[in-house]
Enzyme design. Sequence first.
Site, PDB file in Angstrom:
ATOM      1  N   SER A 178       0.825  -1.155  -0.054  1.00  0.00           N
ATOM      2  CA  SER A 178       0.184  -0.020  -0.088  1.00  0.00           C
ATOM      3  C   SER A 178       1.399   1.473  -0.412  1.00  0.00           C
ATOM      4  O   SER A 178       1.900   1.241   0.521  1.00  0.00           O
ATOM      5  CB  SER A 178      -1.081  -0.109   1.212  1.00  0.00           C
ATOM      6  OG  SER A 178      -1.169   1.319   1.233  1.00  0.00           O
ATOM      7  N   ARG A 189     -22.320 -13.385 -44.458  1.00  0.00           N
ATOM      8  CA  ARG A 189     -21.391 -11.869 -43.740  1.00  0.00           C
ATOM      9  C   ARG A 189     -22.399 -10.796 -43.085  1.00  0.00           C
ATOM     10  O   ARG A 189     -22.918 -10.004 -43.443  1.00  0.00           O
ATOM     11  CB  ARG A 189     -20.570 -11.246 -44.805  1.00  0.00           C
ATOM     12  CG  ARG A 189     -18.712 -10.456 -44.322  1.00  0.00           C
ATOM     13  CD  ARG A 189     -18.536 -10.027 -45.837  1.00  0.00           C
ATOM     14  NE  ARG A 189     -17.842 -11.642 -46.577  1.00  0.00           N
ATOM     15  CZ  ARG A 189     -16.666 -11.160 -46.449  1.00  0.00           C
ATOM     16  NH1 ARG A 189     -15.722  -9.935 -46.625  1.00  0.00           N
ATOM     17  NH2 ARG A 189     -15.974 -12.608 -46.836  1.00  0.00           N
TER      18      ARG A 189
END
Lengths: 304, 304, 304, 304
Positions: free
Chosen positions: B123, B162
Amino acid sequence: LQAAPPTTFGLKTAGWLAAMQRSRKQLNNAFRKSLVVQFGGASGTVAALGRHGLQAGQALAEELKLAYPDGPWHAHRDRLAQLMCACGVVVGALGKIARDISLLTQNEVGEAAEGGAEGRGGSSTMPHKQNPVGCALTLAAASRVPALVSSFLSAMVQEHERGLGGWQAEWSTVSNVIQATGMAAASIADVAEGLTIDPSRMRLNIESTYGVVFAERVAMLLSPKLGREAAHKILAEATRRCREEKRRLRDVLAGMKEVTSHLDSSVLRDLEIPEQFLGVAGAFQDRLLASADPERDGPIREKE
Amino acid sequence: LQAAPPTTFGLKTAGWLAAMQRSRKQLNNAFRKSLVVQFGGASGTVAALGRHGLQAGQALAEELKLAYPDGPWHAHRDRLAQLMCACGVVVGALGKIARDISLLTQNEVGEAAEGGAEGRGGSSTMPHKQNPVGCALTLAAASRVPALVSSFLSAMVQEHERGLGGWQAEWSTVSNVIQATGMAAASIADVAEGLTIDPSRMRLNIESTYGVVFAERVAMLLSPKLGREAAHKILAEATRRCREEKRRLRDVLAGMKEVTSHLDSSVLRDLEIPEQFLGVAGAFQDRLLASADPERDGPIREKE
Amino acid sequence: LQAAPPTTFGLKTAGWLAAMQRSRKQLNNAFRKSLVVQFGGASGTVAALGRHGLQAGQALAEELKLAYPDGPWHAHRDRLAQLMCACGVVVGALGKIARDISLLTQNEVGEAAEGGAEGRGGSSTMPHKQNPVGCALTLAAASRVPALVSSFLSAMVQEHERGLGGWQAEWSTVSNVIQATGMAAASIADVAEGLTIDPSRMRLNIESTYGVVFAERVAMLLSPKLGREAAHKILAEATRRCREEKRRLRDVLAGMKEVTSHLDSSVLRDLEIPEQFLGVAGAFQDRLLASADPERDGPIREKE
Amino acid sequence: LQAAPPTTFGLKTAGWLAAMQRSRKQLNNAFRKSLVVQFGGASGTVAALGRHGLQAGQALAEELKLAYPDGPWHAHRDRLAQLMCACGVVVGALGKIARDISLLTQNEVGEAAEGGAEGRGGSSTMPHKQNPVGCALTLAAASRVPALVSSFLSAMVQEHERGLGGWQAEWSTVSNVIQATGMAAASIADVAEGLTIDPSRMRLNIESTYGVVFAERVAMLLSPKLGREAAHKILAEATRRCREEKRRLRDVLAGMKEVTSHLDSSVLRDLEIPEQFLGVAGAFQDRLLASADPERDGPIREKE
């Protein structure tokens, strides 16, 4: 113009079938693997039964005609997750069929129609209208199931030997996925049985493009002679004229010297015959049908 | 009190391992099956190459070391969908491990700790703090991937030969899923290598329940003699007293005649020894480890 | 036949615009509300700064031109969740526009075309082809964003004052959602600017239905005289004949005594004039345009 | 050790409340805005009613006590989408509460307990066990709803004036979202009413960290004198000793000259008093409670 060169309805349906069979096989596998009893007691040790935990579990599994797993799985949901996923893929493959058919049945396309079973798909106010309800139900399932699958996957992150919330969340998810998958399969089966096809409309739709969908064919023939760029330029110009002057491609090309000096006249004469520009559609169709045959065991299919 | 009877850390990790191996095998299968070339040209017929479509495709597949499919699959995405799903299940199985470990590393539980590799998880303001970053990264992946899988499944409903939009949507989805799966796997590997376990804290945490987690054990012994309901009532009363008077279960029970008149004194003496109430945890662990062995081929596992 | 009676392109676009404006307003609100600083230190108390936590936070907020919230929100993600959701709704509204346009631009419909900006949407092998890339990009976004929103919502369930995994999962989700929303908005803007419309094709498409899309009109006129059921039966029969004999509805009806004895001849003469069967399309269009006007403040719109 | 410095249960609950109120307000807004009649006929023009479309729709709206919109919205689902999203955010905010409480009720934490309403949450085999069923139901809802919201958003991309599949997909989604939201709200209300808190256990849990959660406090005091890096190094060393020697931080620090020469002895004496290291928790709590007051109208809240 968006249209690409023609394909065949046979190749299209063979593609549907093969994707469905591939997905179905995965679903069958996942279903078979998920038939496993869960019997672990409060903490997964069956401690309350002392030394008899395994025998009790095995007897229960036999009674329920389920497999007996190597360990408790109250908080390990991967087998059910595979089942949910397999449903998701099947429904996706079915949804693709429904999407294609719904596009083909559009009034302006008119190449296919869902057979109107008695009392099905009629409109309450429009006497002429026949709604593609089978496709609608399948598309609805295909719209719902993916998120339900994601819900199940999210809930796999369960706490310790018994999850809080994740497990409870599954109940409605599983039943919704199974119901929707069954609904999609049954709906597409209905659609497939009643589907009517209009081959003359298919040909008409190709013809109505003024032949420009065959421009690629000419470009391929001219490219070796003029270079790819020059060939493209010529065809872009020709197709522009087709659109603007509403003339057929073969006629426009017949008036362009840079084309006629390189192409045999028979090429332009036959240019817009769809059957002559289908490539290997037939071979693909045969291969797909063979691979979709439940009896065959090909190289891409999994072995069971 | 929520705690259930004890299990072993060995069974817990064997369960993790087995779920991960099952999921990994599915992922391997799905990956192998998805290595298939797509080569169909504009409409899936390879028409531009005339009769040479198959040979060209096969040569391309060979060049790319991919399998050659039975047909074009530009709009049939089931193989990739299976791959995405398999990633989703693997990440779920990994996420479950991370969730368990993150719960075990809570300050108040303290049974496990992620090993702090140099410069990892510290931290910026709290000198004492060691964050479980490996679990965090895995849980983040497990939080993201399910929805991405759902996105892929939704996009399977592609138009004709497609699709418009569905296909384009896949690009970022696939790369995100693959990256997140790799991140989860790498993070859990890190966690597994550095994990430290505190067995004395495990025992302490069991002891701190005043023995009430063993209430089921006594209930099982009393039920045949007093009936299930009466036995439950006695234990409910006894555990209530444990909580309120902060006394151990064996001591409370030792003062209840309806208990001592039916149970041998040795039962109460040994009541709170965790090792004596583990059921078949050991057998399950052995079975799971064997099933997770890549060499073994058991009944529930798929054959390749 | 699936086609319903005609509508106007003006009403259609006004509907698009109004939905987009409603969604955009929500997005603006959510964005404004989410511009709030988070400054709480390790546990949300800013304890490291003693009594100065509020002042420090307020100064930071001022510096960053953010609002200062009533409390820390490291583990309370509702404001960002609202923003993600608002993006999801905007993208859905844009996706609906793209879906409609992509359907209109189909070769067989041909009522609209995406303007081909230079170098945009061309095909590499098909010289004639113009792909609707703007719609494709928008539909791709509309396919991806919903699942990303769900990912964010799932991750709201964060632990205590600082979540493990859920918070980290947001980073890529937020950036993906924002990017996709911007992409969808920019793409539809492009589409809107370049869109070409073919009104004559619209009329032609209506005409090509042989007038059966106006069957409802006749049914409404006959129902008061013959009863709803009888009227429907007549029209169902008439539209069947239109399809089979490829004749126009007004001509078929002109030969049916049960029709001509109840309807004025002018009704059949004008039956298939689209402009006469548009109901209140114009009124709806005006209302929608007015409501979509950023200056107006109507009853359904939120007040800011 | 993962634990951060202490916060207060009051700030925690005020944070829950404020997030819930913010979300609830958005839900109320979205609900109010979605109460709009849809009445457009087959194509959104109400053509079947001629010129009377608006009046008929307005009368219907009045009858149903719904607002009358500016246009038809059969294929524009943004209002319902906002409602679904608002449910998703509310459920997320409720799920966060359930997650926190379920963590607090863990046996090893023991700071809170769900009140066992009669016949609720008992285990069938474990007489001592009280399951946090209210949290479980809320977490289950929080696990399910995000994906359902995504399902609704996906389905917004509906075709023309009447969608195929997307619209039908909504039916079960909407009812599931509403039910789950109601279930989550009702469950958290139950939990809140019956919740018991153990403040002495809270203090005990802080104490059991040997005071290292206050290391940041000392680091802040030493930094101005020794520099940030040196201060951090000292505290890292001190907290390591706390863990290894199981001694309290204040005692370890009292034996370190580099600390005692810079800190007043009263600082170390009071170091581990939680009440002295709460920063502005009280101020935040007051602000949050005020903002959550339905009567107040603050700067961050929307105006209605």
